[in-house]
Design a protein around this motif. Structure first.
Motif, PDB file in Angstrom:
ATOM      1  N   GLY A  67       0.805  -1.206   0.000  1.00 47.07           N
ATOM      2  CA  GLY A  67       0.000   0.000   0.000  1.00 47.07           C
ATOM      3  C   GLY A  67       0.845   1.266   0.000  1.00 47.07           C
ATOM      4  O   GLY A  67       0.343   2.357  -0.250  1.00 47.07           O
ATOM      5  N   TRP A  68       2.124   1.111   0.263  1.00 46.71           N
ATOM      6  CA  TRP A  68       3.048   2.240   0.321  1.00 46.71           C
ATOM      7  C   TRP A  68       4.237   2.022  -0.610  1.00 46.71           C
ATOM      8  O   TRP A  68       4.600   2.907  -1.380  1.00 46.71           O
ATOM      9  CB  TRP A  68       3.540   2.391   1.763  1.00 46.71           C
ATOM     10  CG  TRP A  68       4.483   3.533   1.981  1.00 46.71           C
ATOM     11  CD1 TRP A  68       5.846   3.471   2.035  1.00 46.71           C
ATOM     12  CD2 TRP A  68       4.159   4.906   2.169  1.00 46.71           C
ATOM     13  NE1 TRP A  68       6.388   4.710   2.256  1.00 46.71           N
ATOM     14  CE2 TRP A  68       5.355   5.624   2.348  1.00 46.71           C
ATOM     15  CE3 TRP A  68       2.962   5.610   2.216  1.00 46.71           C
ATOM     16  CZ2 TRP A  68       5.388   6.984   2.559  1.00 46.71           C
ATOM     17  CZ3 TRP A  68       3.001   6.975   2.438  1.00 46.71           C
ATOM     18  CH2 TRP A  68       4.205   7.647   2.602  1.00 46.71           C
ATOM     19  N   ARG A  69       4.830   0.841  -0.540  1.00 46.06           N
ATOM     20  CA  ARG A  69       6.017   0.540  -1.341  1.00 46.06           C
ATOM     21  C   ARG A  69       5.772  -0.635  -2.272  1.00 46.06           C
ATOM     22  O   ARG A  69       5.074  -1.581  -1.933  1.00 46.06           O
ATOM     23  CB  ARG A  69       7.192   0.186  -0.427  1.00 46.06           C
ATOM     24  CG  ARG A  69       7.717   1.391   0.292  1.00 46.06           C
ATOM     25  CD  ARG A  69       9.143   1.145   0.765  1.00 46.06           C
ATOM     26  NE  ARG A  69       9.689   2.383   1.265  1.00 46.06           N
ATOM     27  CZ  ARG A  69       9.757   2.711   2.543  1.00 46.06           C
ATOM     28  NH1 ARG A  69       9.337   1.874   3.451  1.00 46.06           N
ATOM     29  NH2 ARG A  69      10.263   3.865   2.899  1.00 46.06           N
ATOM     30  N   ALA A  70       6.419  -0.548  -3.411  1.00 45.13           N
ATOM     31  CA  ALA A  70       6.400  -1.617  -4.407  1.00 45.13           C
ATOM     32  C   ALA A  70       7.804  -2.227  -4.405  1.00 45.13           C
ATOM     33  O   ALA A  70       8.749  -1.622  -4.904  1.00 45.13           O
ATOM     34  CB  ALA A  70       6.049  -1.056  -5.778  1.00 45.13           C
ATOM     35  N   SER A  71       7.932  -3.404  -3.821  1.00 40.89           N
ATOM     36  CA  SER A  71       9.243  -4.007  -3.612  1.00 40.89           C
ATOM     37  C   SER A  71       9.384  -5.308  -4.387  1.00 40.89           C
ATOM     38  O   SER A  71       8.478  -6.144  -4.389  1.00 40.89           O
ATOM     39  CB  SER A  71       9.449  -4.292  -2.120  1.00 40.89           C
ATOM     40  OG  SER A  71       9.358  -3.088  -1.382  1.00 40.89           O
ATOM     41  N   LEU A  72      10.544  -5.463  -5.012  1.00 41.44           N
ATOM     42  CA  LEU A  72      10.827  -6.641  -5.831  1.00 41.44           C
ATOM     43  C   LEU A  72      11.910  -7.487  -5.185  1.00 41.44           C
ATOM     44  O   LEU A  72      12.947  -6.966  -4.756  1.00 41.44           O
ATOM     45  CB  LEU A  72      11.282  -6.198  -7.226  1.00 41.44           C
ATOM     46  CG  LEU A  72      10.213  -5.454  -8.023  1.00 41.44           C
ATOM     47  CD1 LEU A  72      10.839  -4.661  -9.158  1.00 41.44           C
ATOM     48  CD2 LEU A  72       9.176  -6.430  -8.540  1.00 41.44           C
ATOM     49  N   TYR A  73      11.651  -8.783  -5.129  1.00 40.65           N
ATOM     50  CA  TYR A  73      12.580  -9.740  -4.549  1.00 40.65           C
ATOM     51  C   TYR A  73      12.574 -10.992  -5.421  1.00 40.65           C
ATOM     52  O   TYR A  73      11.616 -11.288  -6.119  1.00 40.65           O
ATOM     53  CB  TYR A  73      12.143 -10.181  -3.147  1.00 40.65           C
ATOM     54  CG  TYR A  73      11.781  -9.072  -2.213  1.00 40.65           C
ATOM     55  CD1 TYR A  73      12.735  -8.508  -1.375  1.00 40.65           C
ATOM     56  CD2 TYR A  73      10.472  -8.595  -2.142  1.00 40.65           C
ATOM     57  CE1 TYR A  73      12.392  -7.491  -0.492  1.00 40.65           C
ATOM     58  CE2 TYR A  73      10.121  -7.586  -1.265  1.00 40.65           C
ATOM     59  CZ  TYR A  73      11.081  -7.036  -0.441  1.00 40.65           C
ATOM     60  OH  TYR A  73      10.745  -6.035   0.423  1.00 40.65           O
TER      61      TYR A  73
END
Length: 141
Positions: A67-73
């Motif tokens: 909802g705040w950050r778009a994180s890729l792993y």
């Protein structure tokens, strides 16, 4: 070359995902077990995106949106399937997911020693951000 299907993982994929990461991904995570993968998929059914060809996982990316950050792993491709556009297809799917949720910027966790990974992220238009460092603390539990 078989064009892989890009789809969200389901809980039943957990064992196959772990076997795929063991063969294809750099590094390990504290959550690399069936309960960790299952919890991710049950919490956010769209977060773990897979590339599947001939019934086998050939690529993955975790596209975490809080909802705040778009994180890729965990962007990884089976060694025998690299340089066929699978990473870019997975990133496209992840970026589309983020955009649909209102994400404004995607960031990726990339191991320092993963030269191949750093080249890929650069080719995909991502830039290294020097001013941040990751701080971690394992939670007991």
């Amino acid at each position: 070359m078989v064009v892989p299907q890009i789809r969200a993982a389901v809980p039943a994929d957990a064992d196959d995902v772990l076997a795929f990461w063991k063969e294809s991904a750099e590094g390990t995570s504290i959550s690399d077990d069936v309960s960790g993968v299952t919890r991710l998929v049950e919490r956010d059914p769209e977060a773990l995106i897979l590339a599947v060809a001939d019934g086998r996982i050939v690529g993955s990316v975790i596209a975490g949106w809080d909802g705040w950050r778009a994180s890729l792993y965990r962007l990884a491709v089976l060694p025998s399937h690299r340089r066929q556009g699978i990473s870019m297809a997975l990133l496209r799917a992840a970026e589309e997911r983020f955009a649909a949720h209102g994400g404004r910027r995607a960031d990726a966790m990339v191991l320092e020693a993963n030269e191949t990974g750093r080249l890929l992220w650069t080719a995909a238009g991502y830039e290294r951000e020097e001013r941040w460092r990751r701080w971690v603390k394992p939670l007991e539990g």
